[in-house]
Design an enzyme around this catalytic site. Structure first.
Site, PDB file in Angstrom:
ATOM      1  N   ARG A 232       9.136   7.570 -28.535  1.00 25.49           N
ATOM      2  CA  ARG A 232       9.672   7.093 -29.808  1.00 25.49           C
ATOM      3  C   ARG A 232      11.140   6.724 -29.625  1.00 25.49           C
ATOM      4  NH1 ARG A 232       5.459   6.008 -31.312  1.00 25.49           N
ATOM      5  NH2 ARG A 232       4.273   6.738 -33.121  1.00 25.49           N
ATOM      6  N   GLU A 261      12.329  -0.020 -35.695  1.00 28.00           N
ATOM      7  CA  GLU A 261      11.440  -1.164 -35.448  1.00 28.00           C
ATOM      8  C   GLU A 261      11.110  -1.881 -36.748  1.00 28.00           C
ATOM      9  OE1 GLU A 261       8.079   0.465 -33.355  1.00 28.00           O
ATOM     10  OE2 GLU A 261       9.348   1.234 -31.754  1.00 28.00           O
ATOM     11  N   HIS A 279       6.755  -2.669 -28.731  1.00 30.22           N
ATOM     12  CA  HIS A 279       5.834  -1.548 -29.038  1.00 30.22           C
ATOM     13  C   HIS A 279       4.377  -1.944 -28.751  1.00 30.22           C
ATOM     14  CE1 HIS A 279       5.471   2.313 -31.636  1.00 30.22           C
ATOM     15  NE2 HIS A 279       4.491   2.250 -30.760  1.00 30.22           N
TER      16      HIS A 279
HETATM   17  P1  NDP Z   1       0.939  15.393 -27.061  1.00 26.75           P
HETATM   18  O1  NDP Z   1       1.130  16.174 -28.306  1.00 26.75           O
HETATM   19  O2  NDP Z   1      -0.344  15.529 -26.290  1.00 26.75           O
HETATM   20  O3  NDP Z   1       2.127  15.716 -26.027  1.00 26.75           O
HETATM   21  C1  NDP Z   1       3.448  15.872 -26.434  1.00 26.75           C
HETATM   22  C2  NDP Z   1       4.251  16.447 -25.263  1.00 26.75           C
HETATM   23  O4  NDP Z   1       5.608  16.523 -25.650  1.00 26.75           O
HETATM   24  C3  NDP Z   1       3.810  17.852 -24.865  1.00 26.75           C
HETATM   25  O5  NDP Z   1       3.900  17.990 -23.467  1.00 26.75           O
HETATM   26  C4  NDP Z   1       4.839  18.744 -25.565  1.00 26.75           C
HETATM   27  O6  NDP Z   1       4.968  19.959 -24.844  1.00 26.75           O
HETATM   28  C5  NDP Z   1       6.087  17.857 -25.457  1.00 26.75           C
HETATM   29  N1  NDP Z   1       7.083  18.152 -26.487  1.00 26.75           N
HETATM   30  C6  NDP Z   1       6.928  18.120 -27.837  1.00 26.75           C
HETATM   31  N2  NDP Z   1       8.073  18.472 -28.453  1.00 26.75           N
HETATM   32  C7  NDP Z   1       8.973  18.712 -27.466  1.00 26.75           C
HETATM   33  C8  NDP Z   1      10.334  19.136 -27.458  1.00 26.75           C
HETATM   34  N3  NDP Z   1      11.004  19.368 -28.596  1.00 26.75           N
HETATM   35  N4  NDP Z   1      10.942  19.298 -26.268  1.00 26.75           N
HETATM   36  C9  NDP Z   1      10.274  19.075 -25.107  1.00 26.75           C
HETATM   37  N5  NDP Z   1       8.983  18.692 -25.040  1.00 26.75           N
HETATM   38  C10 NDP Z   1       8.346  18.512 -26.223  1.00 26.75           C
HETATM   39  O7  NDP Z   1       1.191  13.874 -27.470  1.00 26.75           O
HETATM   40  P2  NDP Z   1       0.670  12.544 -26.756  1.00 26.75           P
HETATM   41  O8  NDP Z   1       0.877  12.661 -25.291  1.00 26.75           O
HETATM   42  O9  NDP Z   1      -0.679  12.191 -27.267  1.00 26.75           O
HETATM   43  O10 NDP Z   1       1.693  11.467 -27.396  1.00 26.75           O
HETATM   44  C11 NDP Z   1       3.085  11.639 -27.245  1.00 26.75           C
HETATM   45  C12 NDP Z   1       3.854  10.653 -28.095  1.00 26.75           C
HETATM   46  O11 NDP Z   1       3.837   9.374 -27.493  1.00 26.75           O
HETATM   47  C13 NDP Z   1       3.288  10.385 -29.501  1.00 26.75           C
HETATM   48  O12 NDP Z   1       3.656  11.404 -30.409  1.00 26.75           O
HETATM   49  C14 NDP Z   1       3.907   9.056 -29.852  1.00 26.75           C
HETATM   50  O13 NDP Z   1       5.147   9.245 -30.489  1.00 26.75           O
HETATM   51  C15 NDP Z   1       4.128   8.406 -28.484  1.00 26.75           C
HETATM   52  N6  NDP Z   1       3.225   7.254 -28.296  1.00 26.75           N
HETATM   53  C16 NDP Z   1       3.747   5.991 -28.153  1.00 26.75           C
HETATM   54  C17 NDP Z   1       2.913   4.913 -27.982  1.00 26.75           C
HETATM   55  C18 NDP Z   1       3.446   3.527 -27.818  1.00 26.75           C
HETATM   56  O14 NDP Z   1       2.772   2.582 -28.215  1.00 26.75           O
HETATM   57  N7  NDP Z   1       4.601   3.355 -27.196  1.00 26.75           N
HETATM   58  C19 NDP Z   1       1.447   5.039 -28.000  1.00 26.75           C
HETATM   59  C20 NDP Z   1       1.005   6.416 -28.112  1.00 26.75           C
HETATM   60  C21 NDP Z   1       1.884   7.463 -28.250  1.00 26.75           C
HETATM   61  P3  NDP Z   1       5.468  21.337 -25.549  1.00 26.75           P
HETATM   62  O15 NDP Z   1       4.721  21.436 -26.848  1.00 26.75           O
HETATM   63  O16 NDP Z   1       5.151  22.407 -24.552  1.00 26.75           O
HETATM   64  O17 NDP Z   1       6.933  21.166 -25.733  1.00 26.75           O
END
Ligand code: NDP
Length: 319
Positions: A232, A261, A279
């Site tokens: 994001r 965006e 995006h």
């Molecule tokens: P998941 O929920 O499976 O993974 C999120 C990851 O981020 C986990 O490893 C989590 O680990 C980590 N995380 C969350 N909060 C924090 C924090 N504060 N500090 C450090 N690590 C953190 O999500 P997805 O992999 O399915 O998707 C991730 C994101 O990618 C989506 O939320 C979306 O915003 C973005 N995205 C963008 C797209 C695009 O078109 N460019 C398409 C699809 C997704 P932990 O909880 O252990 O911290």
């Protein structure tokens, strides 16, 4: 009016969602926007919503009988899930069905950025190859790099798996270490940034990740540093990134997502060492179809069985 359950849809949402939902429900199309517009009669009968981007408390407060908000996308930072949870409204997203597409795109963006492929294509199309000579070499290479993943969830892990055959070292930062993986874990983002020269952001947009990629993190990557964002835009301090690219504190950035965006900062547009995408990481027909079906199936299942398929953790999963 048909007597069927009424479902609000953003009128510009992916068309397949509208076609799937209209088989089952009475649709109430509305314009997505900051100032919600809907008649009091429609607001009173709406029980479900299919949305993308922003769906705030202003919308939720207007809909007294809302039960489910199905978001078209895995990232649901635009939906006010706290306001929904307070009312017992379930929010759903579209996890997993886009993992491969987004991971493929992340690797493509990394290679585009490091090999400066958009610049090379501009060189060819402008006639420079014939008029001036071979395309200037890219000073960067993927060889010998250490790639750090900020986020190693569903998509982050697919990116890491794809990077293994490229023979780069892989490290990551998340709040909790994942078990059973050989990748080096760093308990803070800054420690990760100090240990790597290439950083890929794939965390959700949350208050905790807001502007986490700041001047310190970027400068820790070093002058060979490459930053890739497929998570994001809100996770980045834009001014710090523009300054780091301008001053060559880091070498280059590849960005698929932006803070506001579809607006992209002029400062980024002016830079040669930034590869900018609108995006598109999940933007293929097969993947958008799968995402669209999951949006429709969440709403259909909810009204048939009182259970959503992919509820987000912050809101209830069933009635
Ligand atoms: P998941 O929920 O499976 O993974 C999120 C990851 O981020 C986990 O490893 C989590 O680990 C980590 N995380 C969350 N909060 C924090 C924090 N504060 N500090 C450090 N690590 C953190 O999500 P997805 O992999 O399915 O998707 C991730 C994101 O990618 C989506 O939320 C979306 O915003 C973005 N995205 C963008 C797209 C695009 O078109 N460019 C398409 C699809 C997704 P932990 O909880 O252990 O911290």
């Amino acid at each position: 009016m048909t007597g069927r359950t009424a479902v609000l849809v953003y009128d510009s949402i992916y068309d397949r969602i509208i076609r799937r939902l209209e088989e089952h429900f009475d649709l109430v199309p509305v314009k997505p926007g900051v100032s919600p517009q809907i008649s009091p009669e429609d607001a009173a009968r709406v029980r479900g919503a299919a949305v993308y981007g922003k769906f705030g408390a202003d919308w939720i407060d207007l809909l007294p009988n809302l039960e489910i908000v199905a978001n078209f996308g895995v990232g649901y930072d635009g939906v006010d899930y706290d306001a929904a949870a307070k009312r017992g409204i379930v929010v759903t997203n579209t996890p997993d069905v886009l993992n491969d597409e987004v991971a493929d795109s992340a690797v493509a963006l990394l290679l585009n950025t490091i090999h400066e492929i958009p610049r090379a294509e501009r060189w060819l199309r402008s006639g420079n190859w014939e008029k001036v000579g071979p395309n200037p070499l890219s000073p960067m290479s993927l060889k010998g790099r250490t790639v750090g993943l900020y986020g190693l969830g569903r998509i982050g892990l697919e990116i890491a798996r794809r990077l293994e055959p490229f023979k780069v070292k892989i490290a990551y930062h998340t709040r909790s270490q994942r078990e059973g993986l050989d990748y080096a874990y760093y308990p803070t983002l800054l420690d990760l940034a100090k240990a790597v020269d290439t950083l890929i952001c794939i965390v959700p947009g949350t208050p905790e990740t807001r502007k986490a990629i700041n001047a310190d993190v970027l400068s820790a990557l070093g002058s060979d540093g490459v930053f890739i964002n497929v998570g994001r835009g809100t996770s980045v301090d834009d001014d710090a990134l523009i300054a780091a690219l301008r001053s060559k504190t880091i070498s280059a950035a590849g960005l698929d997502v932006f803070s506001h965006e579809p607006k992209v900062p002029e400062g980024l547009l002016a830079l040669d060492n930034a590869v900018l995408w609108p995006h598109i990481a999940s933007a293929t027909v097969p993947t958008r179809n799968a995402m669209g079906d999951l949006v429709a199936d969440n709403i259909i299942r909810w009204f048939a069985e009182g259970k959503a398929l992919t509820p987000v953790p912050e809101t209830p999963a069933s009635v």
